[in-house]
Design an enzyme around this catalytic site. Sequence first.
Site, mmCIF file in Angstrom:
data_model
loop_
_atom_site.group_PDB
_atom_site.id
_atom_site.type_symbol
_atom_site.label_atom_id
_atom_site.label_comp_id
_atom_site.label_asym_id
_atom_site.label_seq_id
_atom_site.Cartn_x
_atom_site.Cartn_y
_atom_site.Cartn_z
ATOM 1 N N TYR A 75 -12.486 -2.807 11.888
ATOM 2 C CA TYR A 75 -11.120 -2.267 11.829
ATOM 3 C C TYR A 75 -10.391 -2.503 13.156
ATOM 4 C CZ TYR A 75 -7.471 1.124 10.501
ATOM 5 O OH TYR A 75 -6.288 1.733 10.171
ATOM 6 N N ILE A 105 -3.666 10.584 12.016
ATOM 7 C CA ILE A 105 -2.618 11.022 11.110
ATOM 8 C C ILE A 105 -3.245 11.794 9.950
ATOM 9 C CG2 ILE A 105 -0.662 10.290 9.675
ATOM 10 C CD1 ILE A 105 -0.330 9.672 12.673
ATOM 11 N N LYS A 161 -6.979 -4.693 13.530
ATOM 12 C CA LYS A 161 -5.740 -4.082 14.022
ATOM 13 C C LYS A 161 -5.308 -4.672 15.365
ATOM 14 C CE LYS A 161 -4.913 -1.362 10.576
ATOM 15 N NZ LYS A 161 -3.729 -1.598 9.720
ATOM 16 N N GLY A 191 0.815 -1.214 0.000
ATOM 17 C CA GLY A 191 0.000 0.000 0.000
ATOM 18 C C GLY A 191 0.843 1.256 0.000
#
Length: 246
Positions: free
Chosen positions: A154, A187, A158, A11
Site C-alpha cells: 500500500y 479517517i 500510494k 470507488g
Amino acid sequence: MLSGKIALVTGAGRGIGRAIALTLAGYGADVAVNYCGSEAKAQETAEEIRAMGRRAIIVKADVSSQEDCERMFKEVSEQLGVPDILVNNAGITRDNLTLRMSEDDFNKVISTNLKGTFFCMKLAGKQMLRKRYGRIISLSSIVGLHGNAGQINYSAAKAGVIGMTKSLAKELAGRGITVNAVAPGYIDTDMTAALTDAQKEAMQKQIPLGRIGQPQDIAETVAFLASDKAAYITGQVISVDGGMGI
C-alpha cells in the site's frame, strides 16, 4: 463553485469516495459514481445526488483493468459528457508484514491502487486535452509519505501515486489541466471502525489535533482542488491528517 462541471469519482459507493461524490454534487457538479463491488451502495449515492437536483449515473468498472476503464470513460462521456473532474479514489488493502506478504497480495494492491490510477489519469488526460481544461485529483495517503509497518504494498502504491501526480502535472499544465493529490491520515471509515477502543485511543495520541478525521474532511479538500479557486495549484500533495505528518 462547480456548477456545470462533470465529475467522475472512482470507488464512490461508500466511505471517502461517497463523501467526495456527494460533496462535489453539493457544489453543483453532475457525478458519475464508479463502483466495483456493491451496486446497491452506488445506487444509494447516485439517488442522493439526484435528490440534490444534479445528474448522476453509476458505472461498474474494475480500475485495475484497462479495458474496464476504457469502457467506463466511454459510458460517462456518452451519458453525462466528458469529465471536467476526475477523482481517483478506488483502492484496496492487503496488509501483512513484508516477510509474510505473498506476491499475489502485493500485485493486487499495485494493480488497483497504482495501475488503476494510471489508467484513469491517461484516459482523462486525453479527453481533457481536447477541452483545454481539467482537474485530476488522486487519493494518496500518509502511508505513501511516511510508510507503515505491514503495508509495504500500500505504501509503494500510494507513494507511486505521488510520483505520477507530479509527472502528469508537468505534462498537462500547459493545457489548463491541474493534477494534484490528497494524502489522508487516519479517517473514520469501515477500516477504522473495525479497530478496538484501545487501538483507536492509541491512534488518536499520534494525531496532534486529537481526533480521527472524517470523510468530509477529505471531500472538502478535493472539492477545493476541483474548483477554479485552486487554478494555480498543480503537482501538489495536500496532507489532511490532523498534523500527523508534522
